[in-house]
Structure formats: structure tokens, C-alpha cells
Design a protein around this motif. Structure first.
Motif, short mmCIF file in Angstrom:
data_model
loop_
_atom_site.label_atom_id
_atom_site.label_comp_id
_atom_site.label_asym_id
_atom_site.label_seq_id
_atom_site.Cartn_x
_atom_site.Cartn_y
_atom_site.Cartn_z
N ASP A 31 -10.62 -4.32 9.83
CA ASP A 31 -10.57 -4.90 8.58
C ASP A 31 -10.79 -6.29 8.55
OD1 ASP A 31 -9.85 -2.82 6.89
OD2 ASP A 31 -7.96 -2.75 6.99
N ASP A 65 -15.12 -2.73 -1.68
CA ASP A 65 -14.37 -1.74 -1.22
C ASP A 65 -12.76 -1.92 -1.34
OD1 ASP A 65 -16.29 -0.11 -0.37
OD2 ASP A 65 -16.62 -0.69 1.55
N GLU A 66 -12.38 -3.42 -0.77
CA GLU A 66 -10.89 -3.52 -0.87
C GLU A 66 -10.37 -3.70 -2.22
OE1 GLU A 66 -8.86 -6.80 1.84
OE2 GLU A 66 -10.87 -7.42 1.83
N ASP A 89 -11.71 -1.83 -4.67
CA ASP A 89 -11.61 -0.57 -5.29
C ASP A 89 -10.32 -0.04 -4.81
OD1 ASP A 89 -13.92 -0.48 -6.76
OD2 ASP A 89 -15.12 0.47 -5.21
N SER A 90 -9.95 -0.05 -3.62
CA SER A 90 -8.56 0.43 -3.14
C SER A 90 -7.34 -0.42 -3.70
CB SER A 90 -8.65 0.57 -1.60
OG SER A 90 -8.98 -0.48 -0.86
N GLU A 129 -6.96 1.40 -6.95
CA GLU A 129 -6.13 2.69 -7.01
C GLU A 129 -4.82 2.77 -6.41
OE1 GLU A 129 -8.82 5.55 -4.23
OE2 GLU A 129 -10.46 4.57 -5.22
N TRP A 130 -4.63 1.67 -5.74
CA TRP A 130 -3.08 1.43 -5.37
C TRP A 130 -2.28 1.06 -6.63
CZ3 TRP A 130 -2.33 -2.18 -0.51
CH2 TRP A 130 -0.90 -2.07 -0.07
N ILE A 137 -3.40 8.66 2.38
CA ILE A 137 -4.01 7.16 2.69
C ILE A 137 -4.37 6.92 4.19
CG2 ILE A 137 -4.09 4.56 2.40
CD1 ILE A 137 -3.05 5.19 -0.45
N ARG A 166 -7.50 7.35 6.95
CA ARG A 166 -7.89 6.29 7.57
C ARG A 166 -7.75 6.48 9.18
NH1 ARG A 166 -7.38 0.09 5.30
NH2 ARG A 166 -8.71 0.04 7.06
N HIS A 223 -13.08 10.60 -4.73
CA HIS A 223 -12.16 9.51 -3.84
C HIS A 223 -11.39 10.21 -2.96
CE1 HIS A 223 -13.74 5.87 -5.83
NE2 HIS A 223 -13.52 6.48 -6.89
#
Lengths: 246, 246
Positions: free
Chosen positions: B87, B137-138, B140-141, B144-145, B164, B168, B244
DNA sequence: ATCCTGCTTTGATCCTGATCAAAGTATGCA
DNA sequence: TGCATACTTTGATCAGGATCAAAGCAGGAT
């Protein structure tokens, strides 16, 4: 376009400089674009795209308001983005829309066909850079929103939402939020509830409470008047020195 | 570097290809970098940077885990990012860190001095493109969070977090999550609570409840065994067909 | 006018998760 | 070995917000 007295300005918000979003932006890139861009309008309540649908364009909001949201099987929904004029919709390099996009008010989008837009990004690196900055801004506001959702009380959530809208409204008119300012609440109680992870009844009650406490005044259901901005800020629970406030 | 039998690979995760993160990545960019990059290690619990501090580097996580979080004046804190190996940390073009970054376990960062990194971005457009994809991407997550924070029950939140981490963890070992998989919970109960907008007591109770229901098994406090992945997925409240999930 | 329809307010009750409190467990250190 | 510290579990009680229910209000259509 050879009028050199025209001072090219970059509005800093649209990934591509074009007149529809910012009349003061330099229009030189526009000339290549006529074949790849088009306008589209939606009525209030109409879907723009559903999560999972193939998305063959990217766009920026010209007028009106749209929401990005997620819905669970049982109908619980969470708004994850509030799209106001100059905001960007879409993902260069992605095939599918990750979330639902719905027009809240009548909406005009300035759309770019995705493939040619991606080509343009390849040949004009500044567009990618602009898009990166916009995406980082969105990520920061998503993360502040996460604090609101995870740790604030219902009253603090409402106050925070009012401040967010007040700030964006002020920014749209190129001024700072100040005591006595007024703005329009563009969302229904239910949409506010979806924004904040509450029920619409709780939203209604907390707005009434803030009104009764004199923190806000309402003309009708939607017009908000803020007599004392600091008072509202103190209701949000945010640190006043926190840099992010103004 | 003129060994043409070397098949350059792009790991797709690091904004700059470099050995430390992915030994199979092409190292050609590395040569320009020795003067601008350096490694730094932190002990578990140590802060990397505080919100508002000037940040003169960007970095990627090599080993260990860090969190991004926000704290209110009265101590309520919300985690807004969980940073695992590969990351990215930092904002090209920004002066200040927007959130606190803290090492949860011992942590190694591969840091790049910001100014030269920005110059490199200017001269190597592919880096900007990679960074844009990572940021999307971040985003999008994060969104979702937001659904997890705003609309899920405590039990669904815990199940979602376990999924999650399971996903990962599996991705890190380049395989798919499957029945019978095991993984290490890298977070304390309190950190999980900060992730999910809960208290640590509620986290503890819900984990006990999932254990009692047979959805998960625990070896010690941290080692998790998932006998039936679908069972856990169904506890998250997520739509299984939602694309997802896996 | 009257009736809709959609949005909002207000009330009564319930329940999930927070809070307060205490005991249990593991690890490192003297 | 025993203590200290940090983390976790479990219990009892409380409260904030959800849920269920009904009424109020405004704008539009007929």
C-alpha cells in the motif's frame, strides 16, 4: 482563440478545461473534443447508471445534483458520494460502474466517451495529473465522512452535513461561509438519512432540535439560515483548529 | 540490465517498480532512484506522522501494518485506512499529512523524497497513471467501508472485517480465499473497534458469538480458521452475487 | 374546491450497542 | 517465582437511535 488578451485560467476543478463548467477556462483543448463529448440531461429521480453496468463514458456535473450510493439486498442504502456541479463521475481504465448514480435534482452532465477520453489522457499528461488531484480530494472527503459515520452522534452528524453543504455552497459562489449565510438544502430528509447512516425520523427530529436551540433557522423545509457559524461548527464535534474546517 | 531473457513484470501494486516490494518487477527505474529513496523502520505502536505535519516523503509499505486514523478532541477515534504491504502512503502535490499514520506492527517503509518523486512523476507519466489507479481502488474501498460503517449491524461489521482481512491475506499469498483457510488477525480488539465504529467490548462479544455459532474458530486470540467461507460471507450482509466479494 | 401523492413531523415503544465494572489471560521482566 | 502490564472476556445496566404508527403539510392534477 488568438485573442491574446484572453487570460487563460484554470478553474482547478474540471479534468478538462471546457466552457460549460468554467467559462473562464482556456478553451484550446475543446477543439479536439467536439467528436468525443456530448451533453446529457436527466430528470430528478432518474438513474444515471446502476452498479455493475458497463460504463462507456466519464462525465462532469454541469448543473444539478447526483448521488453515488450502495444498496444491500434487504434495501438498506448508504450514500457514498454527493456529486455537485464540477464534480467528476467515472473511472478511466475501468469497465463497470462500482456504485449506483442517481439524479437527485434535474441534472446536466458533460460526458466524454471513455475510449477517446483515455487516449486523450495518454497524450495529455496534465489531465491525468488533474484527475489524480481530484481523486485524492475525494478520498480525503470520503475519509472525513467515515469519521462522521463511525463516531459522531446523530446531532453531530446533522450539524456536519449542514456545514459540508454550507461550505460547498459558499465555494460555488466563490466566497467564504459567514454568519447570516443562507443556502438551499438540496436533499430530502431520506437522502440526508442515507448520507449519514440514520433514519429519516431521526434526521427530522435532530433538525427540529437544532432549530429549537437556535443554531439554525428554516424558511420552509429547505431554506437554511445560519445566524452564528461558530455555533454550528461547535455542534459538529470537529476541532475548530483542525485546518479542514474552512 | 541488458539481460533480455529477464521478463519484466509489473506487479501492479507499487507506483514505482522496485525490488523491495516485488522482486519480479523490472528494476530499470531503480537506477535513478538511489539518491531519492531510502528505507525506514518503525516499532509497533510508533507514530509515522501526525495529521497536519508537513510530509516530505511518499512511501510504500514493505512489511508490517500501519493505520490511517482521525481523532476527535474528546478522544473518539475512527480508523480511515488500513495499510498493508504494497500500500501507498502520501500525496504528491500536498504539503501536509491529512491524517495520523501509526505503525500497528513493526513496519518497514520504502520512502521517496517528495520533490524528486514529483519530478519523476512529471517525466514518467506511467507513474502518475499507476498512482491514479491505486487511488481509485482506495476510493472504492473507502466507499464500501462507508456502507459498513453506516448501515451494518455489529455482527455484520465483524464478519465484513474478517472477510476483508481474509481476502487481503489470500491475495498476498496469491491465492483465492477458500474453505478451511487460516489467517492471522493483525489488529487488537480496540483497533478493530476503531475500524468498525464500535467499542472494543462489542467487538469481543461479537467475535465470541461468531465463534459460538461455529462461523469461525480461534486458535489463541489472533489466529482465525474459517471452516465454511460462504457461511461467513452470509454473515456480512453482502450480496453474494455482488462481484466485489471475490 | 377536493383529492391525491410525496414529504415531513411528532409520538410511543423497543432494542442494539454503549457504558461502567470486574475478572481472566498471556507475556515479559525483575 | 511473582509481579506488572497490556489485552481480552464477561456481566449488569443504560441510553441513543430504530421502529412502528399516525397525523400534518404542500403542491399538483382533476
Amino acid at each position: 482563440m488568438n485573442d491574446t488578451s484572453f487570460n487563460p485560467r484554470d478553474c482547478g476543478t474540471c479534468p478538462i478545461r471546457h466552457r460549460a463548467v468554467c467559462s473562464r477556462c482556456e478553451p484550446d483543448e475543446l477543439e479536439h473534443l467536439d467528436d468525443i463529448k456530448y451533453y446529457r440531461t436527466y430528470e430528478a429521480g432518474q438513474p444515471v447508471i446502476w452498479a455493475g453496468d458497463p460504463m462507456e463514458f466519464v462525465a462532469s456535473v454541469v448543473t444539478g445534483i447526483a448521488t453515488l450510493s450502495q444498496t444491500m439486498e434487504d434495501g438498506r442504502t448508504q450514500m457514498v458520494g454527493l456529486l455537485l456541479p464540477s464534480d467528476f463521475i467515472g473511472r478511466p481504465g475501468r469497465e463497470q460502474a462500482p456504485f449506483d448514480v442517481v439524479a437527485v435534482t434535474d441534472l446536466t452532465l458533460c460526458c466524454f466517451r471513455k475510449k477517446p477520453f483515455e487516449n486523450l489522457m495518454g497524450s495529455t499528461p496534465s489531465i491525468g495529473g488533474r484527475l489524480l488531484q481530484m481523486t485524492l480530494d475525494e478520498l480525503d472527503s470520503a475519509r472525513e465522512w467515515m469519521l462522521v459515520l463511525g463516531r459522531k452522534t446523530a446531532r453531530e452528524k446533522i450539524a456536519s452535513l449542514l456545514m459540508i453543504i454550507a461550505r460547498r455552497d459558499a465555494a460555488l459562489h466563490k466566497r467564504l461561509p459567514k454568519d447570516g449565510m443562507e443556502f438551499d438544502l438540496p436533499l430530502t430528509r431520506e437522502a440526508m438519512a442515507d448520507y449519514l447512516g440514520l433514519t429519516l425520523e431521526t434526521v427530522s427530529r435532530q433538525i427540529s432540535a437544532l432549530k429549537k436551540a437556535g443554531v439554525i433557522q428554516l424558511q420552509g423545509k429547505r431554506q437554511v439560515h445560519i445566524p452564528d457559524l461558530q455555533r454550528l461548527v461547535s455542534e459538529t464535534g470537529d476541532d475548530i483548529d483542525g485546518g479542514h474546517i474552512f
